[in-house]
Every structure is written in structure tokens, then in C-alpha cells.
Design a protein around this motif. Structure first.
Motif, PDB file in Angstrom:
ATOM      1  N   ILE A  56      -5.538   1.770  -4.314  1.00 49.79           N
ATOM      2  CA  ILE A  56      -4.777   1.451  -3.103  1.00 49.79           C
ATOM      3  C   ILE A  56      -5.641   0.861  -2.006  1.00 49.79           C
ATOM      4  O   ILE A  56      -5.456  -0.270  -1.596  1.00 49.79           O
TER       5      ILE A  56
ATOM      6  N   ASN B 240      -5.598  12.627  -5.925  1.00 49.97           N
ATOM      7  CA  ASN B 240      -5.182  11.612  -4.963  1.00 49.97           C
ATOM      8  C   ASN B 240      -6.367  10.777  -4.499  1.00 49.97           C
ATOM      9  O   ASN B 240      -6.269   9.549  -4.407  1.00 49.97           O
TER      10      ASN B 240
ATOM     11  N   GLY C   7       0.787   9.307  -4.982  1.00 53.35           N
ATOM     12  CA  GLY C   7       1.237  10.592  -4.445  1.00 53.35           C
ATOM     13  C   GLY C   7       2.127  11.336  -5.425  1.00 53.35           C
ATOM     14  O   GLY C   7       2.058  12.557  -5.537  1.00 53.35           O
TER      15      GLY C   7
ATOM     16  N   GLN D 219       0.822  -1.202   0.000  1.00 55.02           N
ATOM     17  CA  GLN D 219       0.000   0.000   0.000  1.00 55.02           C
ATOM     18  C   GLN D 219       0.863   1.261   0.000  1.00 55.02           C
ATOM     19  O   GLN D 219       0.564   2.208  -0.723  1.00 55.02           O
TER      20      GLN D 219
ATOM     21  N   TYR E  49       0.836   4.021  -2.732  1.00 52.07           N
ATOM     22  CA  TYR E  49       0.525   5.382  -2.301  1.00 52.07           C
ATOM     23  C   TYR E  49       1.607   6.351  -2.762  1.00 52.07           C
ATOM     24  O   TYR E  49       1.322   7.492  -3.110  1.00 52.07           O
TER      25      TYR E  49
ATOM     26  N   THR F 114      -6.482   6.909  -5.138  1.00 48.91           N
ATOM     27  CA  THR F 114      -6.335   6.130  -3.902  1.00 48.91           C
ATOM     28  C   THR F 114      -7.491   5.165  -3.709  1.00 48.91           C
ATOM     29  O   THR F 114      -7.286   4.001  -3.379  1.00 48.91           O
TER      30      THR F 114
ATOM     31  N   PHE G 257      -1.083   9.906   4.355  1.00 46.78           N
ATOM     32  CA  PHE G 257      -1.155   8.453   4.237  1.00 46.78           C
ATOM     33  C   PHE G 257      -1.699   7.824   5.518  1.00 46.78           C
ATOM     34  O   PHE G 257      -2.673   7.070   5.497  1.00 46.78           O
TER      35      PHE G 257
ATOM     36  N   LYS H  25      -5.306   6.045   6.082  1.00 45.23           N
ATOM     37  CA  LYS H  25      -5.267   4.599   6.322  1.00 45.23           C
ATOM     38  C   LYS H  25      -5.937   4.258   7.648  1.00 45.23           C
ATOM     39  O   LYS H  25      -6.739   3.331   7.719  1.00 45.23           O
TER      40      LYS H  25
END
Length: 129
Positions: A55, A47, A10, A2, A6, A51, A113, A117
Motif C-alpha cells: 500500500i 498489517n 485490513g 490506497q 488498505y 501495508t 489508516f 498515512k
């Protein structure tokens, strides 16, 4: 895995952010902090899209609107960090605003992040490889 993904996402969002910062400041002649705010928000949207698509596939919230609002709040805290650090590096330490952005982006990426998360996405990574 991940964190690796990311970093790629990013990087893409950073290119949008960094490029727009330069264009708005140098060609539209916005103050660098105004440019930084607009470019950061554009990067935030890029993002979010990448994401949630690539992700973090396991969401804690089923309501996408609420998820985006919380994602945005985390991003706004990141924006606050971004602008404070940009100001400190540029106006206090007298670094060029583009160098300030590079340093700031690295620092803010960590917040974004882990904030996302922990708050928004489940730790189930069995299908994330």
C-alpha cells in the motif's frame, strides 16, 4: 486506491485478529480482553508487513526500525481504543464479545489508516496504482 488496498489488507489482518480472538477465548479460555490484546497485536504485525509491501510504498522515514516503532505506537493507541471499546460494548452494553469486536474493528480501522498515512507515509501515489 490506497484506501481500497488498505481495506483488503485490513480484512486479512482482521481475519487473523478475529480468528485468534475466538480461538484464544473459546479454546484456550483466556479472558476476552487478554485474547483481544494478543489477537490485535498479531493482526498489527500482519498489517504492517502487508501495508509496507503493497500500500504505502513511499516512506517518510528511511530507518525501518524507527518506522516500525512509530507504526507500533500508532497500533498501541489503536489497541487502547480496541480494548476500551471492547469493554464498553461487551461489559456495559452486554453485546457478545465477537459482535463487539466487529464494531470495534470498524472504528479502530479509521484511526489506524489515517494515523499511519499522515505520520509515516508520503502522499506520493504516482506508483501506487
Amino acid at each position: 486506491m490506497q484506501l481500497f488496498r488498505y481495506t483488503i489488507v485490513g480484512g486479512i489482518a482482521f481475519c487473523v485478529d478475529y480468528g485468534l480472538l475466538y480461538l484464544l477465548t473459546e479454546y484456550i479460555h483466556f479472558h476476552y480482553l487478554m485474547s483481544a490484546t494478543i489477537s490485535f497485536l498479531a493482526g498489527l504485525v500482519v498489517n504492517y508487513i502487508l501495508t509496507t509491501w503493497w500500500i504505502f510504498k513511499h516512506h517518510k522515514l528511511s530507518n525501518k526500525t524507527l518506522e516500525f516503532i512509530i507504526y507500533g505506537i500508532i497500533g498501541l493507541v489503536g489497541l487502547l481504543f480496541n480494548n476500551i471499546l471492547m469493554y464498553c460494548f461487551t461489559d456495559i452494553l452486554h453485546l457478545h464479545y465477537m459482535l463487539s469486536k466487529l464494531i470495534t474493528a470498524i472504528l479502530v480501522m479509521g484511526w489506524n489508516f489515517f494515523g499511519r498515512k499522515i505520520i509515516l507515509f508520503k502522499n506520493n501515489t504516482s506508483n501506487d496504482v
